[in-house]
Design a protein around this motif. Structure first.
Motif, mmCIF file in Angstrom:
data_model
loop_
_atom_site.group_PDB
_atom_site.id
_atom_site.type_symbol
_atom_site.label_atom_id
_atom_site.label_comp_id
_atom_site.label_asym_id
_atom_site.label_seq_id
_atom_site.Cartn_x
_atom_site.Cartn_y
_atom_site.Cartn_z
ATOM 1 N N ASP A 80 0.747 -1.122 0.067
ATOM 2 C CA ASP A 80 -0.084 -0.080 -0.091
ATOM 3 C C ASP A 80 0.973 1.324 -0.044
ATOM 4 O O ASP A 80 0.517 2.365 -0.786
ATOM 5 C CB ASP A 80 -0.848 0.071 1.203
ATOM 6 C CG ASP A 80 -2.060 -1.044 1.057
ATOM 7 O OD1 ASP A 80 -2.221 -1.668 0.174
ATOM 8 O OD2 ASP A 80 -2.434 -1.514 2.022
ATOM 9 N N HIS A 81 2.049 1.075 0.819
ATOM 10 C CA HIS A 81 2.756 2.648 0.804
ATOM 11 C C HIS A 81 3.652 2.614 -0.525
ATOM 12 O O HIS A 81 3.602 3.738 -0.999
ATOM 13 C CB HIS A 81 3.702 2.327 1.718
ATOM 14 C CG HIS A 81 4.831 3.563 1.988
ATOM 15 N ND1 HIS A 81 4.364 4.443 2.617
ATOM 16 C CD2 HIS A 81 6.059 3.781 1.665
ATOM 17 C CE1 HIS A 81 5.305 5.314 2.707
ATOM 18 N NE2 HIS A 81 6.416 4.781 2.235
ATOM 19 N N ALA A 82 3.796 1.537 -1.203
ATOM 20 C CA ALA A 82 4.476 1.546 -2.496
ATOM 21 C C ALA A 82 3.589 2.191 -3.469
ATOM 22 O O ALA A 82 3.919 3.003 -4.655
ATOM 23 C CB ALA A 82 4.894 0.362 -2.883
ATOM 24 N N ALA A 83 2.145 2.308 -3.510
ATOM 25 C CA ALA A 83 1.442 2.784 -4.400
ATOM 26 C C ALA A 83 1.482 4.458 -4.162
ATOM 27 O O ALA A 83 1.404 5.144 -5.315
ATOM 28 C CB ALA A 83 -0.176 2.393 -3.844
ATOM 29 N N ALA A 84 2.000 5.031 -3.216
ATOM 30 C CA ALA A 84 2.320 6.491 -3.110
ATOM 31 C C ALA A 84 3.684 6.734 -3.249
ATOM 32 O O ALA A 84 4.205 7.761 -3.722
ATOM 33 C CB ALA A 84 1.736 6.899 -1.644
ATOM 34 N N ASN A 85 4.639 5.806 -2.889
ATOM 35 C CA ASN A 85 6.005 6.127 -3.115
ATOM 36 C C ASN A 85 6.746 4.634 -3.357
ATOM 37 O O ASN A 85 7.391 4.133 -2.685
ATOM 38 C CB ASN A 85 6.739 6.523 -1.560
ATOM 39 C CG ASN A 85 8.079 7.030 -1.779
ATOM 40 O OD1 ASN A 85 8.602 6.939 -2.514
ATOM 41 N ND2 ASN A 85 8.668 7.343 -0.630
ATOM 42 N N THR B 152 3.349 7.782 -12.251
ATOM 43 C CA THR B 152 3.322 6.443 -11.348
ATOM 44 C C THR B 152 2.065 6.233 -10.634
ATOM 45 O O THR B 152 1.963 4.978 -10.542
ATOM 46 C CB THR B 152 4.608 6.873 -10.559
ATOM 47 O OG1 THR B 152 5.865 6.836 -11.321
ATOM 48 C CG2 THR B 152 4.690 5.591 -9.577
ATOM 49 N N ALA B 153 1.471 7.085 -10.170
ATOM 50 C CA ALA B 153 0.381 6.883 -9.174
ATOM 51 C C ALA B 153 -0.946 6.324 -9.855
ATOM 52 O O ALA B 153 -1.265 5.236 -9.770
ATOM 53 C CB ALA B 153 -0.065 7.943 -8.282
ATOM 54 N N LYS B 154 -1.186 6.932 -11.295
ATOM 55 C CA LYS B 154 -1.998 6.547 -11.976
ATOM 56 C C LYS B 154 -1.887 4.781 -12.663
ATOM 57 O O LYS B 154 -2.793 4.203 -12.619
ATOM 58 C CB LYS B 154 -2.489 7.360 -13.027
ATOM 59 C CG LYS B 154 -3.059 8.589 -12.522
ATOM 60 C CD LYS B 154 -3.557 9.795 -13.687
ATOM 61 C CE LYS B 154 -4.091 10.943 -13.021
ATOM 62 N NZ LYS B 154 -4.424 11.861 -14.125
ATOM 63 N N ARG C 254 -2.694 -1.023 -13.023
ATOM 64 C CA ARG C 254 -2.100 -2.045 -13.006
ATOM 65 C C ARG C 254 -2.950 -3.055 -11.961
ATOM 66 O O ARG C 254 -3.005 -4.174 -12.134
ATOM 67 C CB ARG C 254 -0.608 -2.304 -12.840
ATOM 68 C CG ARG C 254 0.031 -1.794 -13.915
ATOM 69 C CD ARG C 254 1.602 -1.783 -13.806
ATOM 70 N NE ARG C 254 2.459 -1.368 -14.947
ATOM 71 C CZ ARG C 254 3.797 -1.296 -15.207
ATOM 72 N NH1 ARG C 254 4.306 -1.228 -13.959
ATOM 73 N NH2 ARG C 254 4.357 -1.168 -16.214
ATOM 74 N N ALA C 255 -3.032 -2.330 -10.792
ATOM 75 C CA ALA C 255 -3.915 -2.902 -9.664
ATOM 76 C C ALA C 255 -5.377 -3.470 -10.260
ATOM 77 O O ALA C 255 -5.640 -4.711 -10.011
ATOM 78 C CB ALA C 255 -3.878 -2.332 -8.533
ATOM 79 N N GLU C 256 -5.852 -2.360 -10.969
ATOM 80 C CA GLU C 256 -7.151 -2.889 -11.415
ATOM 81 C C GLU C 256 -7.355 -3.964 -12.468
ATOM 82 O O GLU C 256 -7.780 -4.786 -12.648
ATOM 83 C CB GLU C 256 -7.828 -1.794 -12.032
ATOM 84 C CG GLU C 256 -9.332 -1.896 -12.469
ATOM 85 C CD GLU C 256 -10.279 -2.258 -11.237
ATOM 86 O OE1 GLU C 256 -11.310 -2.436 -11.708
ATOM 87 O OE2 GLU C 256 -9.993 -2.044 -10.248
ATOM 88 N N CYS C 257 -6.118 -4.026 -13.184
ATOM 89 C CA CYS C 257 -6.085 -5.138 -14.504
ATOM 90 C C CYS C 257 -5.668 -6.352 -13.679
ATOM 91 O O CYS C 257 -6.185 -7.495 -14.232
ATOM 92 C CB CYS C 257 -4.873 -4.855 -15.165
ATOM 93 S SG CYS C 257 -5.365 -3.273 -16.401
ATOM 94 N N GLU C 258 -5.110 -6.452 -12.335
ATOM 95 C CA GLU C 258 -4.817 -7.728 -11.631
ATOM 96 C C GLU C 258 -6.069 -8.187 -11.321
ATOM 97 O O GLU C 258 -6.300 -9.294 -11.201
ATOM 98 C CB GLU C 258 -3.807 -7.495 -10.793
ATOM 99 C CG GLU C 258 -3.338 -8.560 -9.845
ATOM 100 C CD GLU C 258 -2.570 -8.520 -8.613
ATOM 101 O OE1 GLU C 258 -2.349 -9.500 -8.091
ATOM 102 O OE2 GLU C 258 -2.580 -7.073 -8.438
ATOM 103 N N ILE D 221 -8.985 8.871 -14.115
ATOM 104 C CA ILE D 221 -7.849 8.416 -14.755
ATOM 105 C C ILE D 221 -7.095 9.470 -15.637
ATOM 106 O O ILE D 221 -6.103 9.606 -15.786
ATOM 107 C CB ILE D 221 -8.221 7.136 -15.592
ATOM 108 C CG1 ILE D 221 -6.797 6.485 -15.990
ATOM 109 C CG2 ILE D 221 -8.923 7.811 -16.835
ATOM 110 C CD1 ILE D 221 -6.097 5.712 -14.912
ATOM 111 N N VAL D 222 -8.126 10.522 -16.284
ATOM 112 C CA VAL D 222 -7.483 11.396 -17.031
ATOM 113 C C VAL D 222 -8.539 12.695 -16.656
ATOM 114 O O VAL D 222 -9.622 12.719 -17.003
ATOM 115 C CB VAL D 222 -7.574 11.286 -18.445
ATOM 116 C CG1 VAL D 222 -7.098 12.465 -19.325
ATOM 117 C CG2 VAL D 222 -6.440 10.018 -18.767
ATOM 118 N N ASP D 223 -8.005 13.844 -16.087
ATOM 119 C CA ASP D 223 -8.603 15.127 -15.964
ATOM 120 C C ASP D 223 -10.042 14.881 -15.506
ATOM 121 O O ASP D 223 -10.861 15.351 -16.021
ATOM 122 C CB ASP D 223 -8.534 15.994 -17.212
ATOM 123 C CG ASP D 223 -7.256 16.075 -17.677
ATOM 124 O OD1 ASP D 223 -6.190 16.365 -16.969
ATOM 125 O OD2 ASP D 223 -6.945 16.083 -18.960
ATOM 126 N N GLY D 224 -10.161 14.027 -14.518
ATOM 127 C CA GLY D 224 -11.542 13.862 -13.756
ATOM 128 C C GLY D 224 -12.364 13.087 -14.346
ATOM 129 O O GLY D 224 -13.492 12.710 -14.062
#
Length: 438
Positions: A92-97, A289-291, A296-300, A319-322
């Motif tokens: 979870d931490h890696a998602a942000a950093n 990176t965040a998006k 990828r998490a959603e594709c998994e 995912i793009v500009d709201g």
């Protein structure tokens, strides 16, 4: 049995080990040997995976005590204050950093810094030369932490140990360790060191394909002679042909691809949606990176859903500009996108069969066992069945999921009344060689 007699048995068993094990395993003679058979709940089985690591064992009480299994992501991360996070918290931490997280380190165990496999690896963290490491291979995280690979592995194993102890309600000091059959002596030693650093004494080291066969009870079937075990995990695919003779499993053919697994299917699927976003919105989020992490998490998640249904939805907010991503993904499209990856998995199987000299005698393979989370993909099951002329394959059991089969097989070796597999019997105490003879 006197302590001196147990030491004599240990010395005999040590002679069966690859030479590299002697220095490490012999040191165990300085500590009191646990009695055999082990008391229920005194030994756990651990498996270190590329994407997920697991622990299993028996609860306290009688021989019918329930088996427990816990799995966590094989991730370690470090917060801004240097605190170590392990498992779900690390991922979870890696998602942000992402720069502060370590994963996929199983591939580095026991390999020198100059090894071609190490040099070709690509991770958000740095693989660096570390003088104090026996292999020279170190990991640098977020420009701060400089770690031994074995120490990172030990953090994951220590977390598994902690969870097992919380379930059992007491400390655990001994462990059965499962390792891939392709692990060389140096990698086995590194895994051995990681277990001891996690506060456990390895009482048995067993190859993962053999553990998978045990989980399916194939050691109890005298008719079974040849077994094909295909393990498709998150980062590695391995096929092994085992022969079962005189109560012992021995590998007669094996092949693996260290960069082929569920993660590759996730990336391929994510790339499809990246292209879709470019076409629809004229925006490239490949460097966000965040998006990208969320996609990828959603594709998994969608990949797992397609194991049981024909259509899944891939959904990512803003995912793009709201603008939200909400697109269907059919099983047929998923299989089309990953057609070559499925082909590579079958190549691993074929090469293992060629090595066993059974490629032209497939009818001599008595059992086909699929393990690892990625083996749930229907297309893999179909391809394997077709390869063996429409034969039925084993994947999981009523009580054990395919991604838990290996560690469950290891846990069976801690059960004092499991029986059936010759290496469990008598007063033997052995650590296991690559062929698992005793």
């Amino acid at each position: 049995m006197a302590n001196s007699d147990r030491i004599a048995v240990l010395l005999i068993c040590l002679q069966l080990l690859p030479s590299g094990f002697l220095g490490h395993a012999a040191a165990l003679m300085d500590s009191p040997l646990p009695s055999r058979p082990f008391r229920l709940g005194s030994v756990i089985a651990v498996r270190l995976g590329n994407t997920r690591s697991c622990v299993s064992g028996y609860g306290n009480g009688h021989a019918g005590a329930p088996v427990f299994r816990f799995c966590i992501p094989s991730w370690v991360a470090f917060s801004d204050d240097g605190a170590a996070l392990v498992g779900e918290a690390a991922k979870d931490h890696a998602a942000a950093n992402p720069q502060a997280a370590v994963f996929g380190f199983k591939r580095l165990l026991g390999k020198t810094f100059g090894h071609e496999d190490v040099q070709r690896e690509s991770f958000p963290y740095k693989i660096v030369y570390k003088e104090t490491s026996s292999t020279g291979t170190g990991i640098q995280v977020a420009k701060k932490q400089l770690l031994h690979v074995e120490d990172v592995a030990a953090m994951v194993l220590a977390e598994l140990k902690c969870r097992a102890e919380a379930f059992l309600g007491h400390k655990v000091h001994y462990a059965v360790l499962t390792v891939p059959s392709y692990f060389r002596d140096a990698s086995r030693l590194a895994a051995f060191d990681a277990v001891t650093s996690a506060g456990l004494e390895p009482v048995r080291i067993i190859d993962e394909p053999t553990a998978a066969a045990l989980a399916h009870g194939l050691h109890e079937n005298e008719i079974t002679k040849n077994v094909l075990v295909l393990h498709v995990g998150g980062g590695t695919a391995e096929a092994t042909v085992l022969v079962h003779e005189d109560g012992v499993f021995e590998a007669i053919g094996t092949w693996h691809d260290a960069h082929l697994g569920g993660d590759d299917f996730d990336r391929r699927t994510a790339n499809h949606f990246l292209q879709l976003i470019r076409e629809k919105h004229s925006v490239d989020i490949g460097n966000d990176t965040a998006k990208l992490w969320k996609l990828r998490a959603e594709c998994e998640r969608a990949k797992k859903e397609l194991s049981d249904r024909d259509v899944a939805r891939v959904s990512v907010n803003s995912i793009v500009d709201g603008v939200d991503l909400f697109e269907p993904l059919t099983r047929a499209k998923f299989e089309e996108l990953n057609h070559d990856l499925f082909g590579r998995i079958m190549s691993v199987v074929d090469k293992a069969m060629v090595g066993s000299e059974l490629a032209e005698k497939k009818e001599l393979v008595d059992e086909i066992v699929l393990v690892g989370g990625s083996s749930r993909m229907p297309r893999i099951q179909e391809l394997i069945s077709d390869y063996f002329g429409g034969r039925q394959v084993r994947i999981g059991t009523a009580a054990v999921e395919p991604d838990e089969a290996v560690v469950h097989g290891g846990a069976l070796l801690s059960h004092p009344t499991a029986g059936g597999y010759e290496c469990l019997g008598g007063e033997r105490r052995q650590f296991g060689a690559s062929t698992d003879l005793c």
